[in-house]
Design a protein around this motif. Structure first.
Motif, PDB file in Angstrom:
ATOM      1  N   LEU A 181      39.594   9.925  53.727  1.00 15.77           N
ATOM      2  CA  LEU A 181      39.098  10.542  52.779  1.00 15.77           C
ATOM      3  C   LEU A 181      39.102  11.679  52.899  1.00 15.77           C
ATOM      4  O   LEU A 181      38.951  12.705  54.037  1.00 15.77           O
ATOM      5  N   ILE A 182      39.126  12.452  51.006  1.00 13.74           N
ATOM      6  CA  ILE A 182      39.121  13.308  51.529  1.00 13.74           C
ATOM      7  C   ILE A 182      37.503  14.066  50.607  1.00 13.74           C
ATOM      8  O   ILE A 182      36.712  13.956  49.642  1.00 13.74           O
ATOM      9  N   LEU A 183      36.923  15.301  51.445  1.00 14.56           N
ATOM     10  CA  LEU A 183      35.847  16.425  50.833  1.00 14.56           C
ATOM     11  C   LEU A 183      36.291  17.111  49.845  1.00 14.56           C
ATOM     12  O   LEU A 183      36.641  18.162  50.740  1.00 14.56           O
ATOM     13  N   THR A 184      35.201  17.256  48.672  1.00 13.66           N
ATOM     14  CA  THR A 184      35.786  18.323  47.864  1.00 13.66           C
ATOM     15  C   THR A 184      34.388  18.800  47.656  1.00 13.66           C
ATOM     16  O   THR A 184      34.273  18.465  46.855  1.00 13.66           O
ATOM     17  N   THR A 185      33.724  20.057  48.237  1.00 16.23           N
ATOM     18  CA  THR A 185      33.562  20.757  47.270  1.00 16.23           C
ATOM     19  C   THR A 185      33.402  21.354  45.947  1.00 16.23           C
ATOM     20  O   THR A 185      34.649  21.623  45.516  1.00 16.23           O
ATOM     21  N   LEU A 186      32.393  21.584  45.246  1.00 19.59           N
ATOM     22  CA  LEU A 186      32.187  21.911  43.708  1.00 19.59           C
ATOM     23  C   LEU A 186      31.743  22.959  43.304  1.00 19.59           C
ATOM     24  O   LEU A 186      30.628  23.388  44.257  1.00 19.59           O
ATOM     25  N   LYS A 187      31.217  23.767  42.387  1.00 22.25           N
ATOM     26  CA  LYS A 187      30.569  24.885  41.553  1.00 22.25           C
ATOM     27  C   LYS A 187      29.685  24.115  41.172  1.00 22.25           C
ATOM     28  O   LYS A 187      29.669  23.474  40.223  1.00 22.25           O
ATOM     29  N   TYR A 188      28.468  24.993  40.721  1.00 22.04           N
ATOM     30  CA  TYR A 188      27.409  24.794  39.951  1.00 22.04           C
ATOM     31  C   TYR A 188      27.702  24.964  38.459  1.00 22.04           C
ATOM     32  O   TYR A 188      28.473  26.133  38.566  1.00 22.04           O
ATOM     33  N   GLY A 189      27.140  24.428  37.827  1.00 21.95           N
ATOM     34  CA  GLY A 189      27.413  24.165  36.802  1.00 21.95           C
ATOM     35  C   GLY A 189      27.096  25.957  36.461  1.00 21.95           C
ATOM     36  O   GLY A 189      27.623  26.223  34.796  1.00 21.95           O
ATOM     37  N   ASN A 190      26.031  26.449  37.166  1.00 11.39           N
ATOM     38  CA  ASN A 190      25.514  27.836  36.439  1.00 11.39           C
ATOM     39  C   ASN A 190      26.536  29.121  37.714  1.00 11.39           C
ATOM     40  O   ASN A 190      25.822  30.169  36.803  1.00 11.39           O
ATOM     41  N   GLU A 191      27.188  28.356  38.114  1.00 10.27           N
ATOM     42  CA  GLU A 191      28.249  29.360  38.898  1.00 10.27           C
ATOM     43  C   GLU A 191      29.528  29.563  37.786  1.00 10.27           C
ATOM     44  O   GLU A 191      30.905  30.123  38.397  1.00 10.27           O
ATOM     45  N   VAL A 192      30.320  28.937  36.787  1.00 11.87           N
ATOM     46  CA  VAL A 192      31.223  28.779  35.906  1.00 11.87           C
ATOM     47  C   VAL A 192      30.999  29.368  34.855  1.00 11.87           C
ATOM     48  O   VAL A 192      30.576  29.450  34.355  1.00 11.87           O
ATOM     49  N   VAL A 193      31.703  30.763  34.365  1.00 11.36           N
ATOM     50  CA  VAL A 193      31.311  31.303  33.091  1.00 11.36           C
ATOM     51  C   VAL A 193      32.058  30.247  32.105  1.00 11.36           C
ATOM     52  O   VAL A 193      33.288  29.883  32.246  1.00 11.36           O
ATOM     53  N   ASP A 194      31.670  29.703  30.553  1.00  8.19           N
ATOM     54  CA  ASP A 194      31.947  29.342  29.439  1.00  8.19           C
ATOM     55  C   ASP A 194      32.928  30.019  28.918  1.00  8.19           C
ATOM     56  O   ASP A 194      32.585  31.265  28.442  1.00  8.19           O
ATOM     57  N   PRO A 195      34.050  29.973  29.050  1.00 10.68           N
ATOM     58  CA  PRO A 195      35.273  31.010  28.316  1.00 10.68           C
ATOM     59  C   PRO A 195      34.840  31.507  26.308  1.00 10.68           C
ATOM     60  O   PRO A 195      34.518  32.398  26.138  1.00 10.68           O
ATOM     61  N   ARG A 196      33.886  30.496  25.952  1.00  5.90           N
ATOM     62  CA  ARG A 196      34.024  30.322  24.688  1.00  5.90           C
ATOM     63  C   ARG A 196      32.657  31.052  24.323  1.00  5.90           C
ATOM     64  O   ARG A 196      32.178  31.629  23.071  1.00  5.90           O
ATOM     65  N   ASN A 197      31.963  31.999  25.863  1.00  3.47           N
ATOM     66  CA  ASN A 197      31.075  32.924  25.492  1.00  3.47           C
ATOM     67  C   ASN A 197      31.946  34.444  25.627  1.00  3.47           C
ATOM     68  O   ASN A 197      30.405  35.591  25.914  1.00  3.47           O
ATOM     69  N   VAL A 198      32.733  34.392  26.288  1.00  2.00           N
ATOM     70  CA  VAL A 198      33.673  35.708  26.721  1.00  2.00           C
ATOM     71  C   VAL A 198      33.919  36.310  24.870  1.00  2.00           C
ATOM     72  O   VAL A 198      34.764  35.915  23.914  1.00  2.00           O
ATOM     73  N   LYS A 199      32.828  38.001  24.339  1.00  2.00           N
ATOM     74  CA  LYS A 199      33.405  38.213  23.513  1.00  2.00           C
ATOM     75  C   LYS A 199      34.796  38.130  22.997  1.00  2.00           C
ATOM     76  O   LYS A 199      35.046  38.228  21.967  1.00  2.00           O
ATOM     77  N   ASP A 200      35.451  38.331  23.682  1.00  2.00           N
ATOM     78  CA  ASP A 200      37.068  39.061  23.705  1.00  2.00           C
ATOM     79  C   ASP A 200      37.485  37.890  22.533  1.00  2.00           C
ATOM     80  O   ASP A 200      38.509  38.172  22.130  1.00  2.00           O
ATOM     81  N   LEU A 201      37.508  36.682  22.850  1.00  3.62           N
ATOM     82  CA  LEU A 201      37.373  35.393  22.756  1.00  3.62           C
ATOM     83  C   LEU A 201      37.152  35.646  20.901  1.00  3.62           C
ATOM     84  O   LEU A 201      37.860  34.337  20.058  1.00  3.62           O
ATOM     85  N   HIS A 202      36.371  35.837  20.706  1.00  2.00           N
ATOM     86  CA  HIS A 202      35.852  34.962  19.581  1.00  2.00           C
ATOM     87  C   HIS A 202      36.095  35.478  17.937  1.00  2.00           C
ATOM     88  O   HIS A 202      36.227  35.020  16.832  1.00  2.00           O
ATOM     89  N   GLU A 203      37.026  36.182  18.502  1.00  2.02           N
ATOM     90  CA  GLU A 203      38.063  36.593  16.513  1.00  2.02           C
ATOM     91  C   GLU A 203      39.546  36.704  17.178  1.00  2.02           C
ATOM     92  O   GLU A 203      40.157  37.885  16.981  1.00  2.02           O
ATOM     93  N   LEU A 204      39.620  36.129  17.334  1.00  2.00           N
ATOM     94  CA  LEU A 204      41.712  35.642  17.877  1.00  2.00           C
ATOM     95  C   LEU A 204      42.345  35.508  16.690  1.00  2.00           C
ATOM     96  O   LEU A 204      40.725  34.830  15.664  1.00  2.00           O
ATOM     97  N   GLU A 205      43.027  36.526  16.664  1.00  4.33           N
ATOM     98  CA  GLU A 205      43.980  36.194  15.350  1.00  4.33           C
ATOM     99  C   GLU A 205      44.839  35.026  15.647  1.00  4.33           C
ATOM    100  O   GLU A 205      45.427  34.270  15.946  1.00  4.33           O
TER     101      GLU A 205
END
Length: 279
Positions: A181-205
């Motif tokens: 049996l393996i135990l894997t710790t997880l990050k909380y949702g508020n510890e992970v940044v959604d890449p879609r919120n990074v401004k540099d990705l908003h205007e991709l060519e």
């Protein structure tokens, strides 16, 4: 369900995997897995071992080891451990101090047990949430541990719950892997940044059709099976080689890395594909 079953099997027994780190001789935690009224005593062992070199700070001229001291920023006095407390800075230069007893009283019951709340297909968990894995071993509980392991395997599910390690409570997954049996710790949702919120990705060519076609051909040429043994920690290997030379008193010549030529994307794609097709 069949697709999920096969996907789980591939995750648990990946092709060509070769795990070779030596197991720890000591457990880092002991407690129990709790599922309702069922309790299984377990011990927790480190599964991930950092094999990189550990450098120590020294004075260059004579290799005298340096030590860190707890120096007060107001009077420059060294503070003994017995006088060290914990605090949170609420405003610039203003701290609220906490006693150890106050913090210990806040610890949840997951400090002494791994509480399983529900069972889920492991494929439901976004892999970006995975943090660190540990091995769960029986603690004088071979029969109940074996039963739990068998049940996990039969249902092909992972248990999700919570667990406190040291001073932090984690969401965790418990699942079977290689007859344990393996135990894997997880990050909380508020510890992970959604890449879609990074401004540099908003205007991709949008890439051109020719660029995309070449990129897809490169991916096709490089497609294969994953084998972790193909990858080595080359930096640690070079440090070890340099260490051996220094211990032998050899003269060290430092070579500057070559600067790579920066090419436009179309030329880089074409030349990369041409190199792959020659192999």
């Amino acid at each position: 369900m069949v697709k999920i079953h096969h996907a789980l099997n591939r995750m648990r027994h990946p092709i060509l995997s070769n795990l070779s780190a030596e197991p720890s001789s000591r457990s880092i935690w002991s407690g129990r897995i709790s599922i309702g009224l069922v309790n299984v005593p377990v011990k927790l062992y480190s599964m991930i071992k950092d094999q990189s070199f550990s450098f120590k700070f020294v004075r260059k001229e004579d290799a005298c080891p340096l030590k860190y001291e707890r120096v007060c920023t107001f009077d420059r006095e060294v503070v003994p451990w017995s006088d060290v407390g914990r605090a949170i800075e609420v405003r610039k230069g203003e701290f609220v101090v906490f006693d150890k007893e106050e913090l210990d009283a806040l610890r949840p019951d997951s400090n002494k047990k791994i509480r399983i709340d529900k069972f889920i297909p492991i494929s439901q968990v976004d892999r970006i949430l995975f943090e660190k894995s540990y091995i769960l071993a029986p603690d004088k509980s071979n029969d109940t541990y074996s039963l739990l392991l068998k049940a996990f395997k039969e249902k092909d599910m992972a248990g999700v719950g919570r667990f406190t390690l040291r001073t932090k409570e984690y969401p965790v997954l418990v699942y079977p892997y290689r007859d344990a049996l393996i135990l894997t710790t997880l990050k909380y949702g508020n510890e992970v940044v959604d890449p879609r919120n990074v401004k540099d990705l908003h205007e991709l060519e949008e890439p051109t059709e020719d660029e995309l076609e070449l990129a897809l051909k490169i991916i096709d040429n490089l497609t294969g099976d994953f084998d972790i043994t193909e990858y080595r920690d080359t930096y640690s290997e070079k440090v070890e080689e340099l260490l051996t030379k220094k211990m032998k008193g050899e003269t060290i010549t430092v070579e500057e890395p070559k600067t790579e030529e920066v090419k436009d994307i179309m030329t880089a794609l074409q030349e990369t594909l041409a190199q792959l097709q020659k192999q």
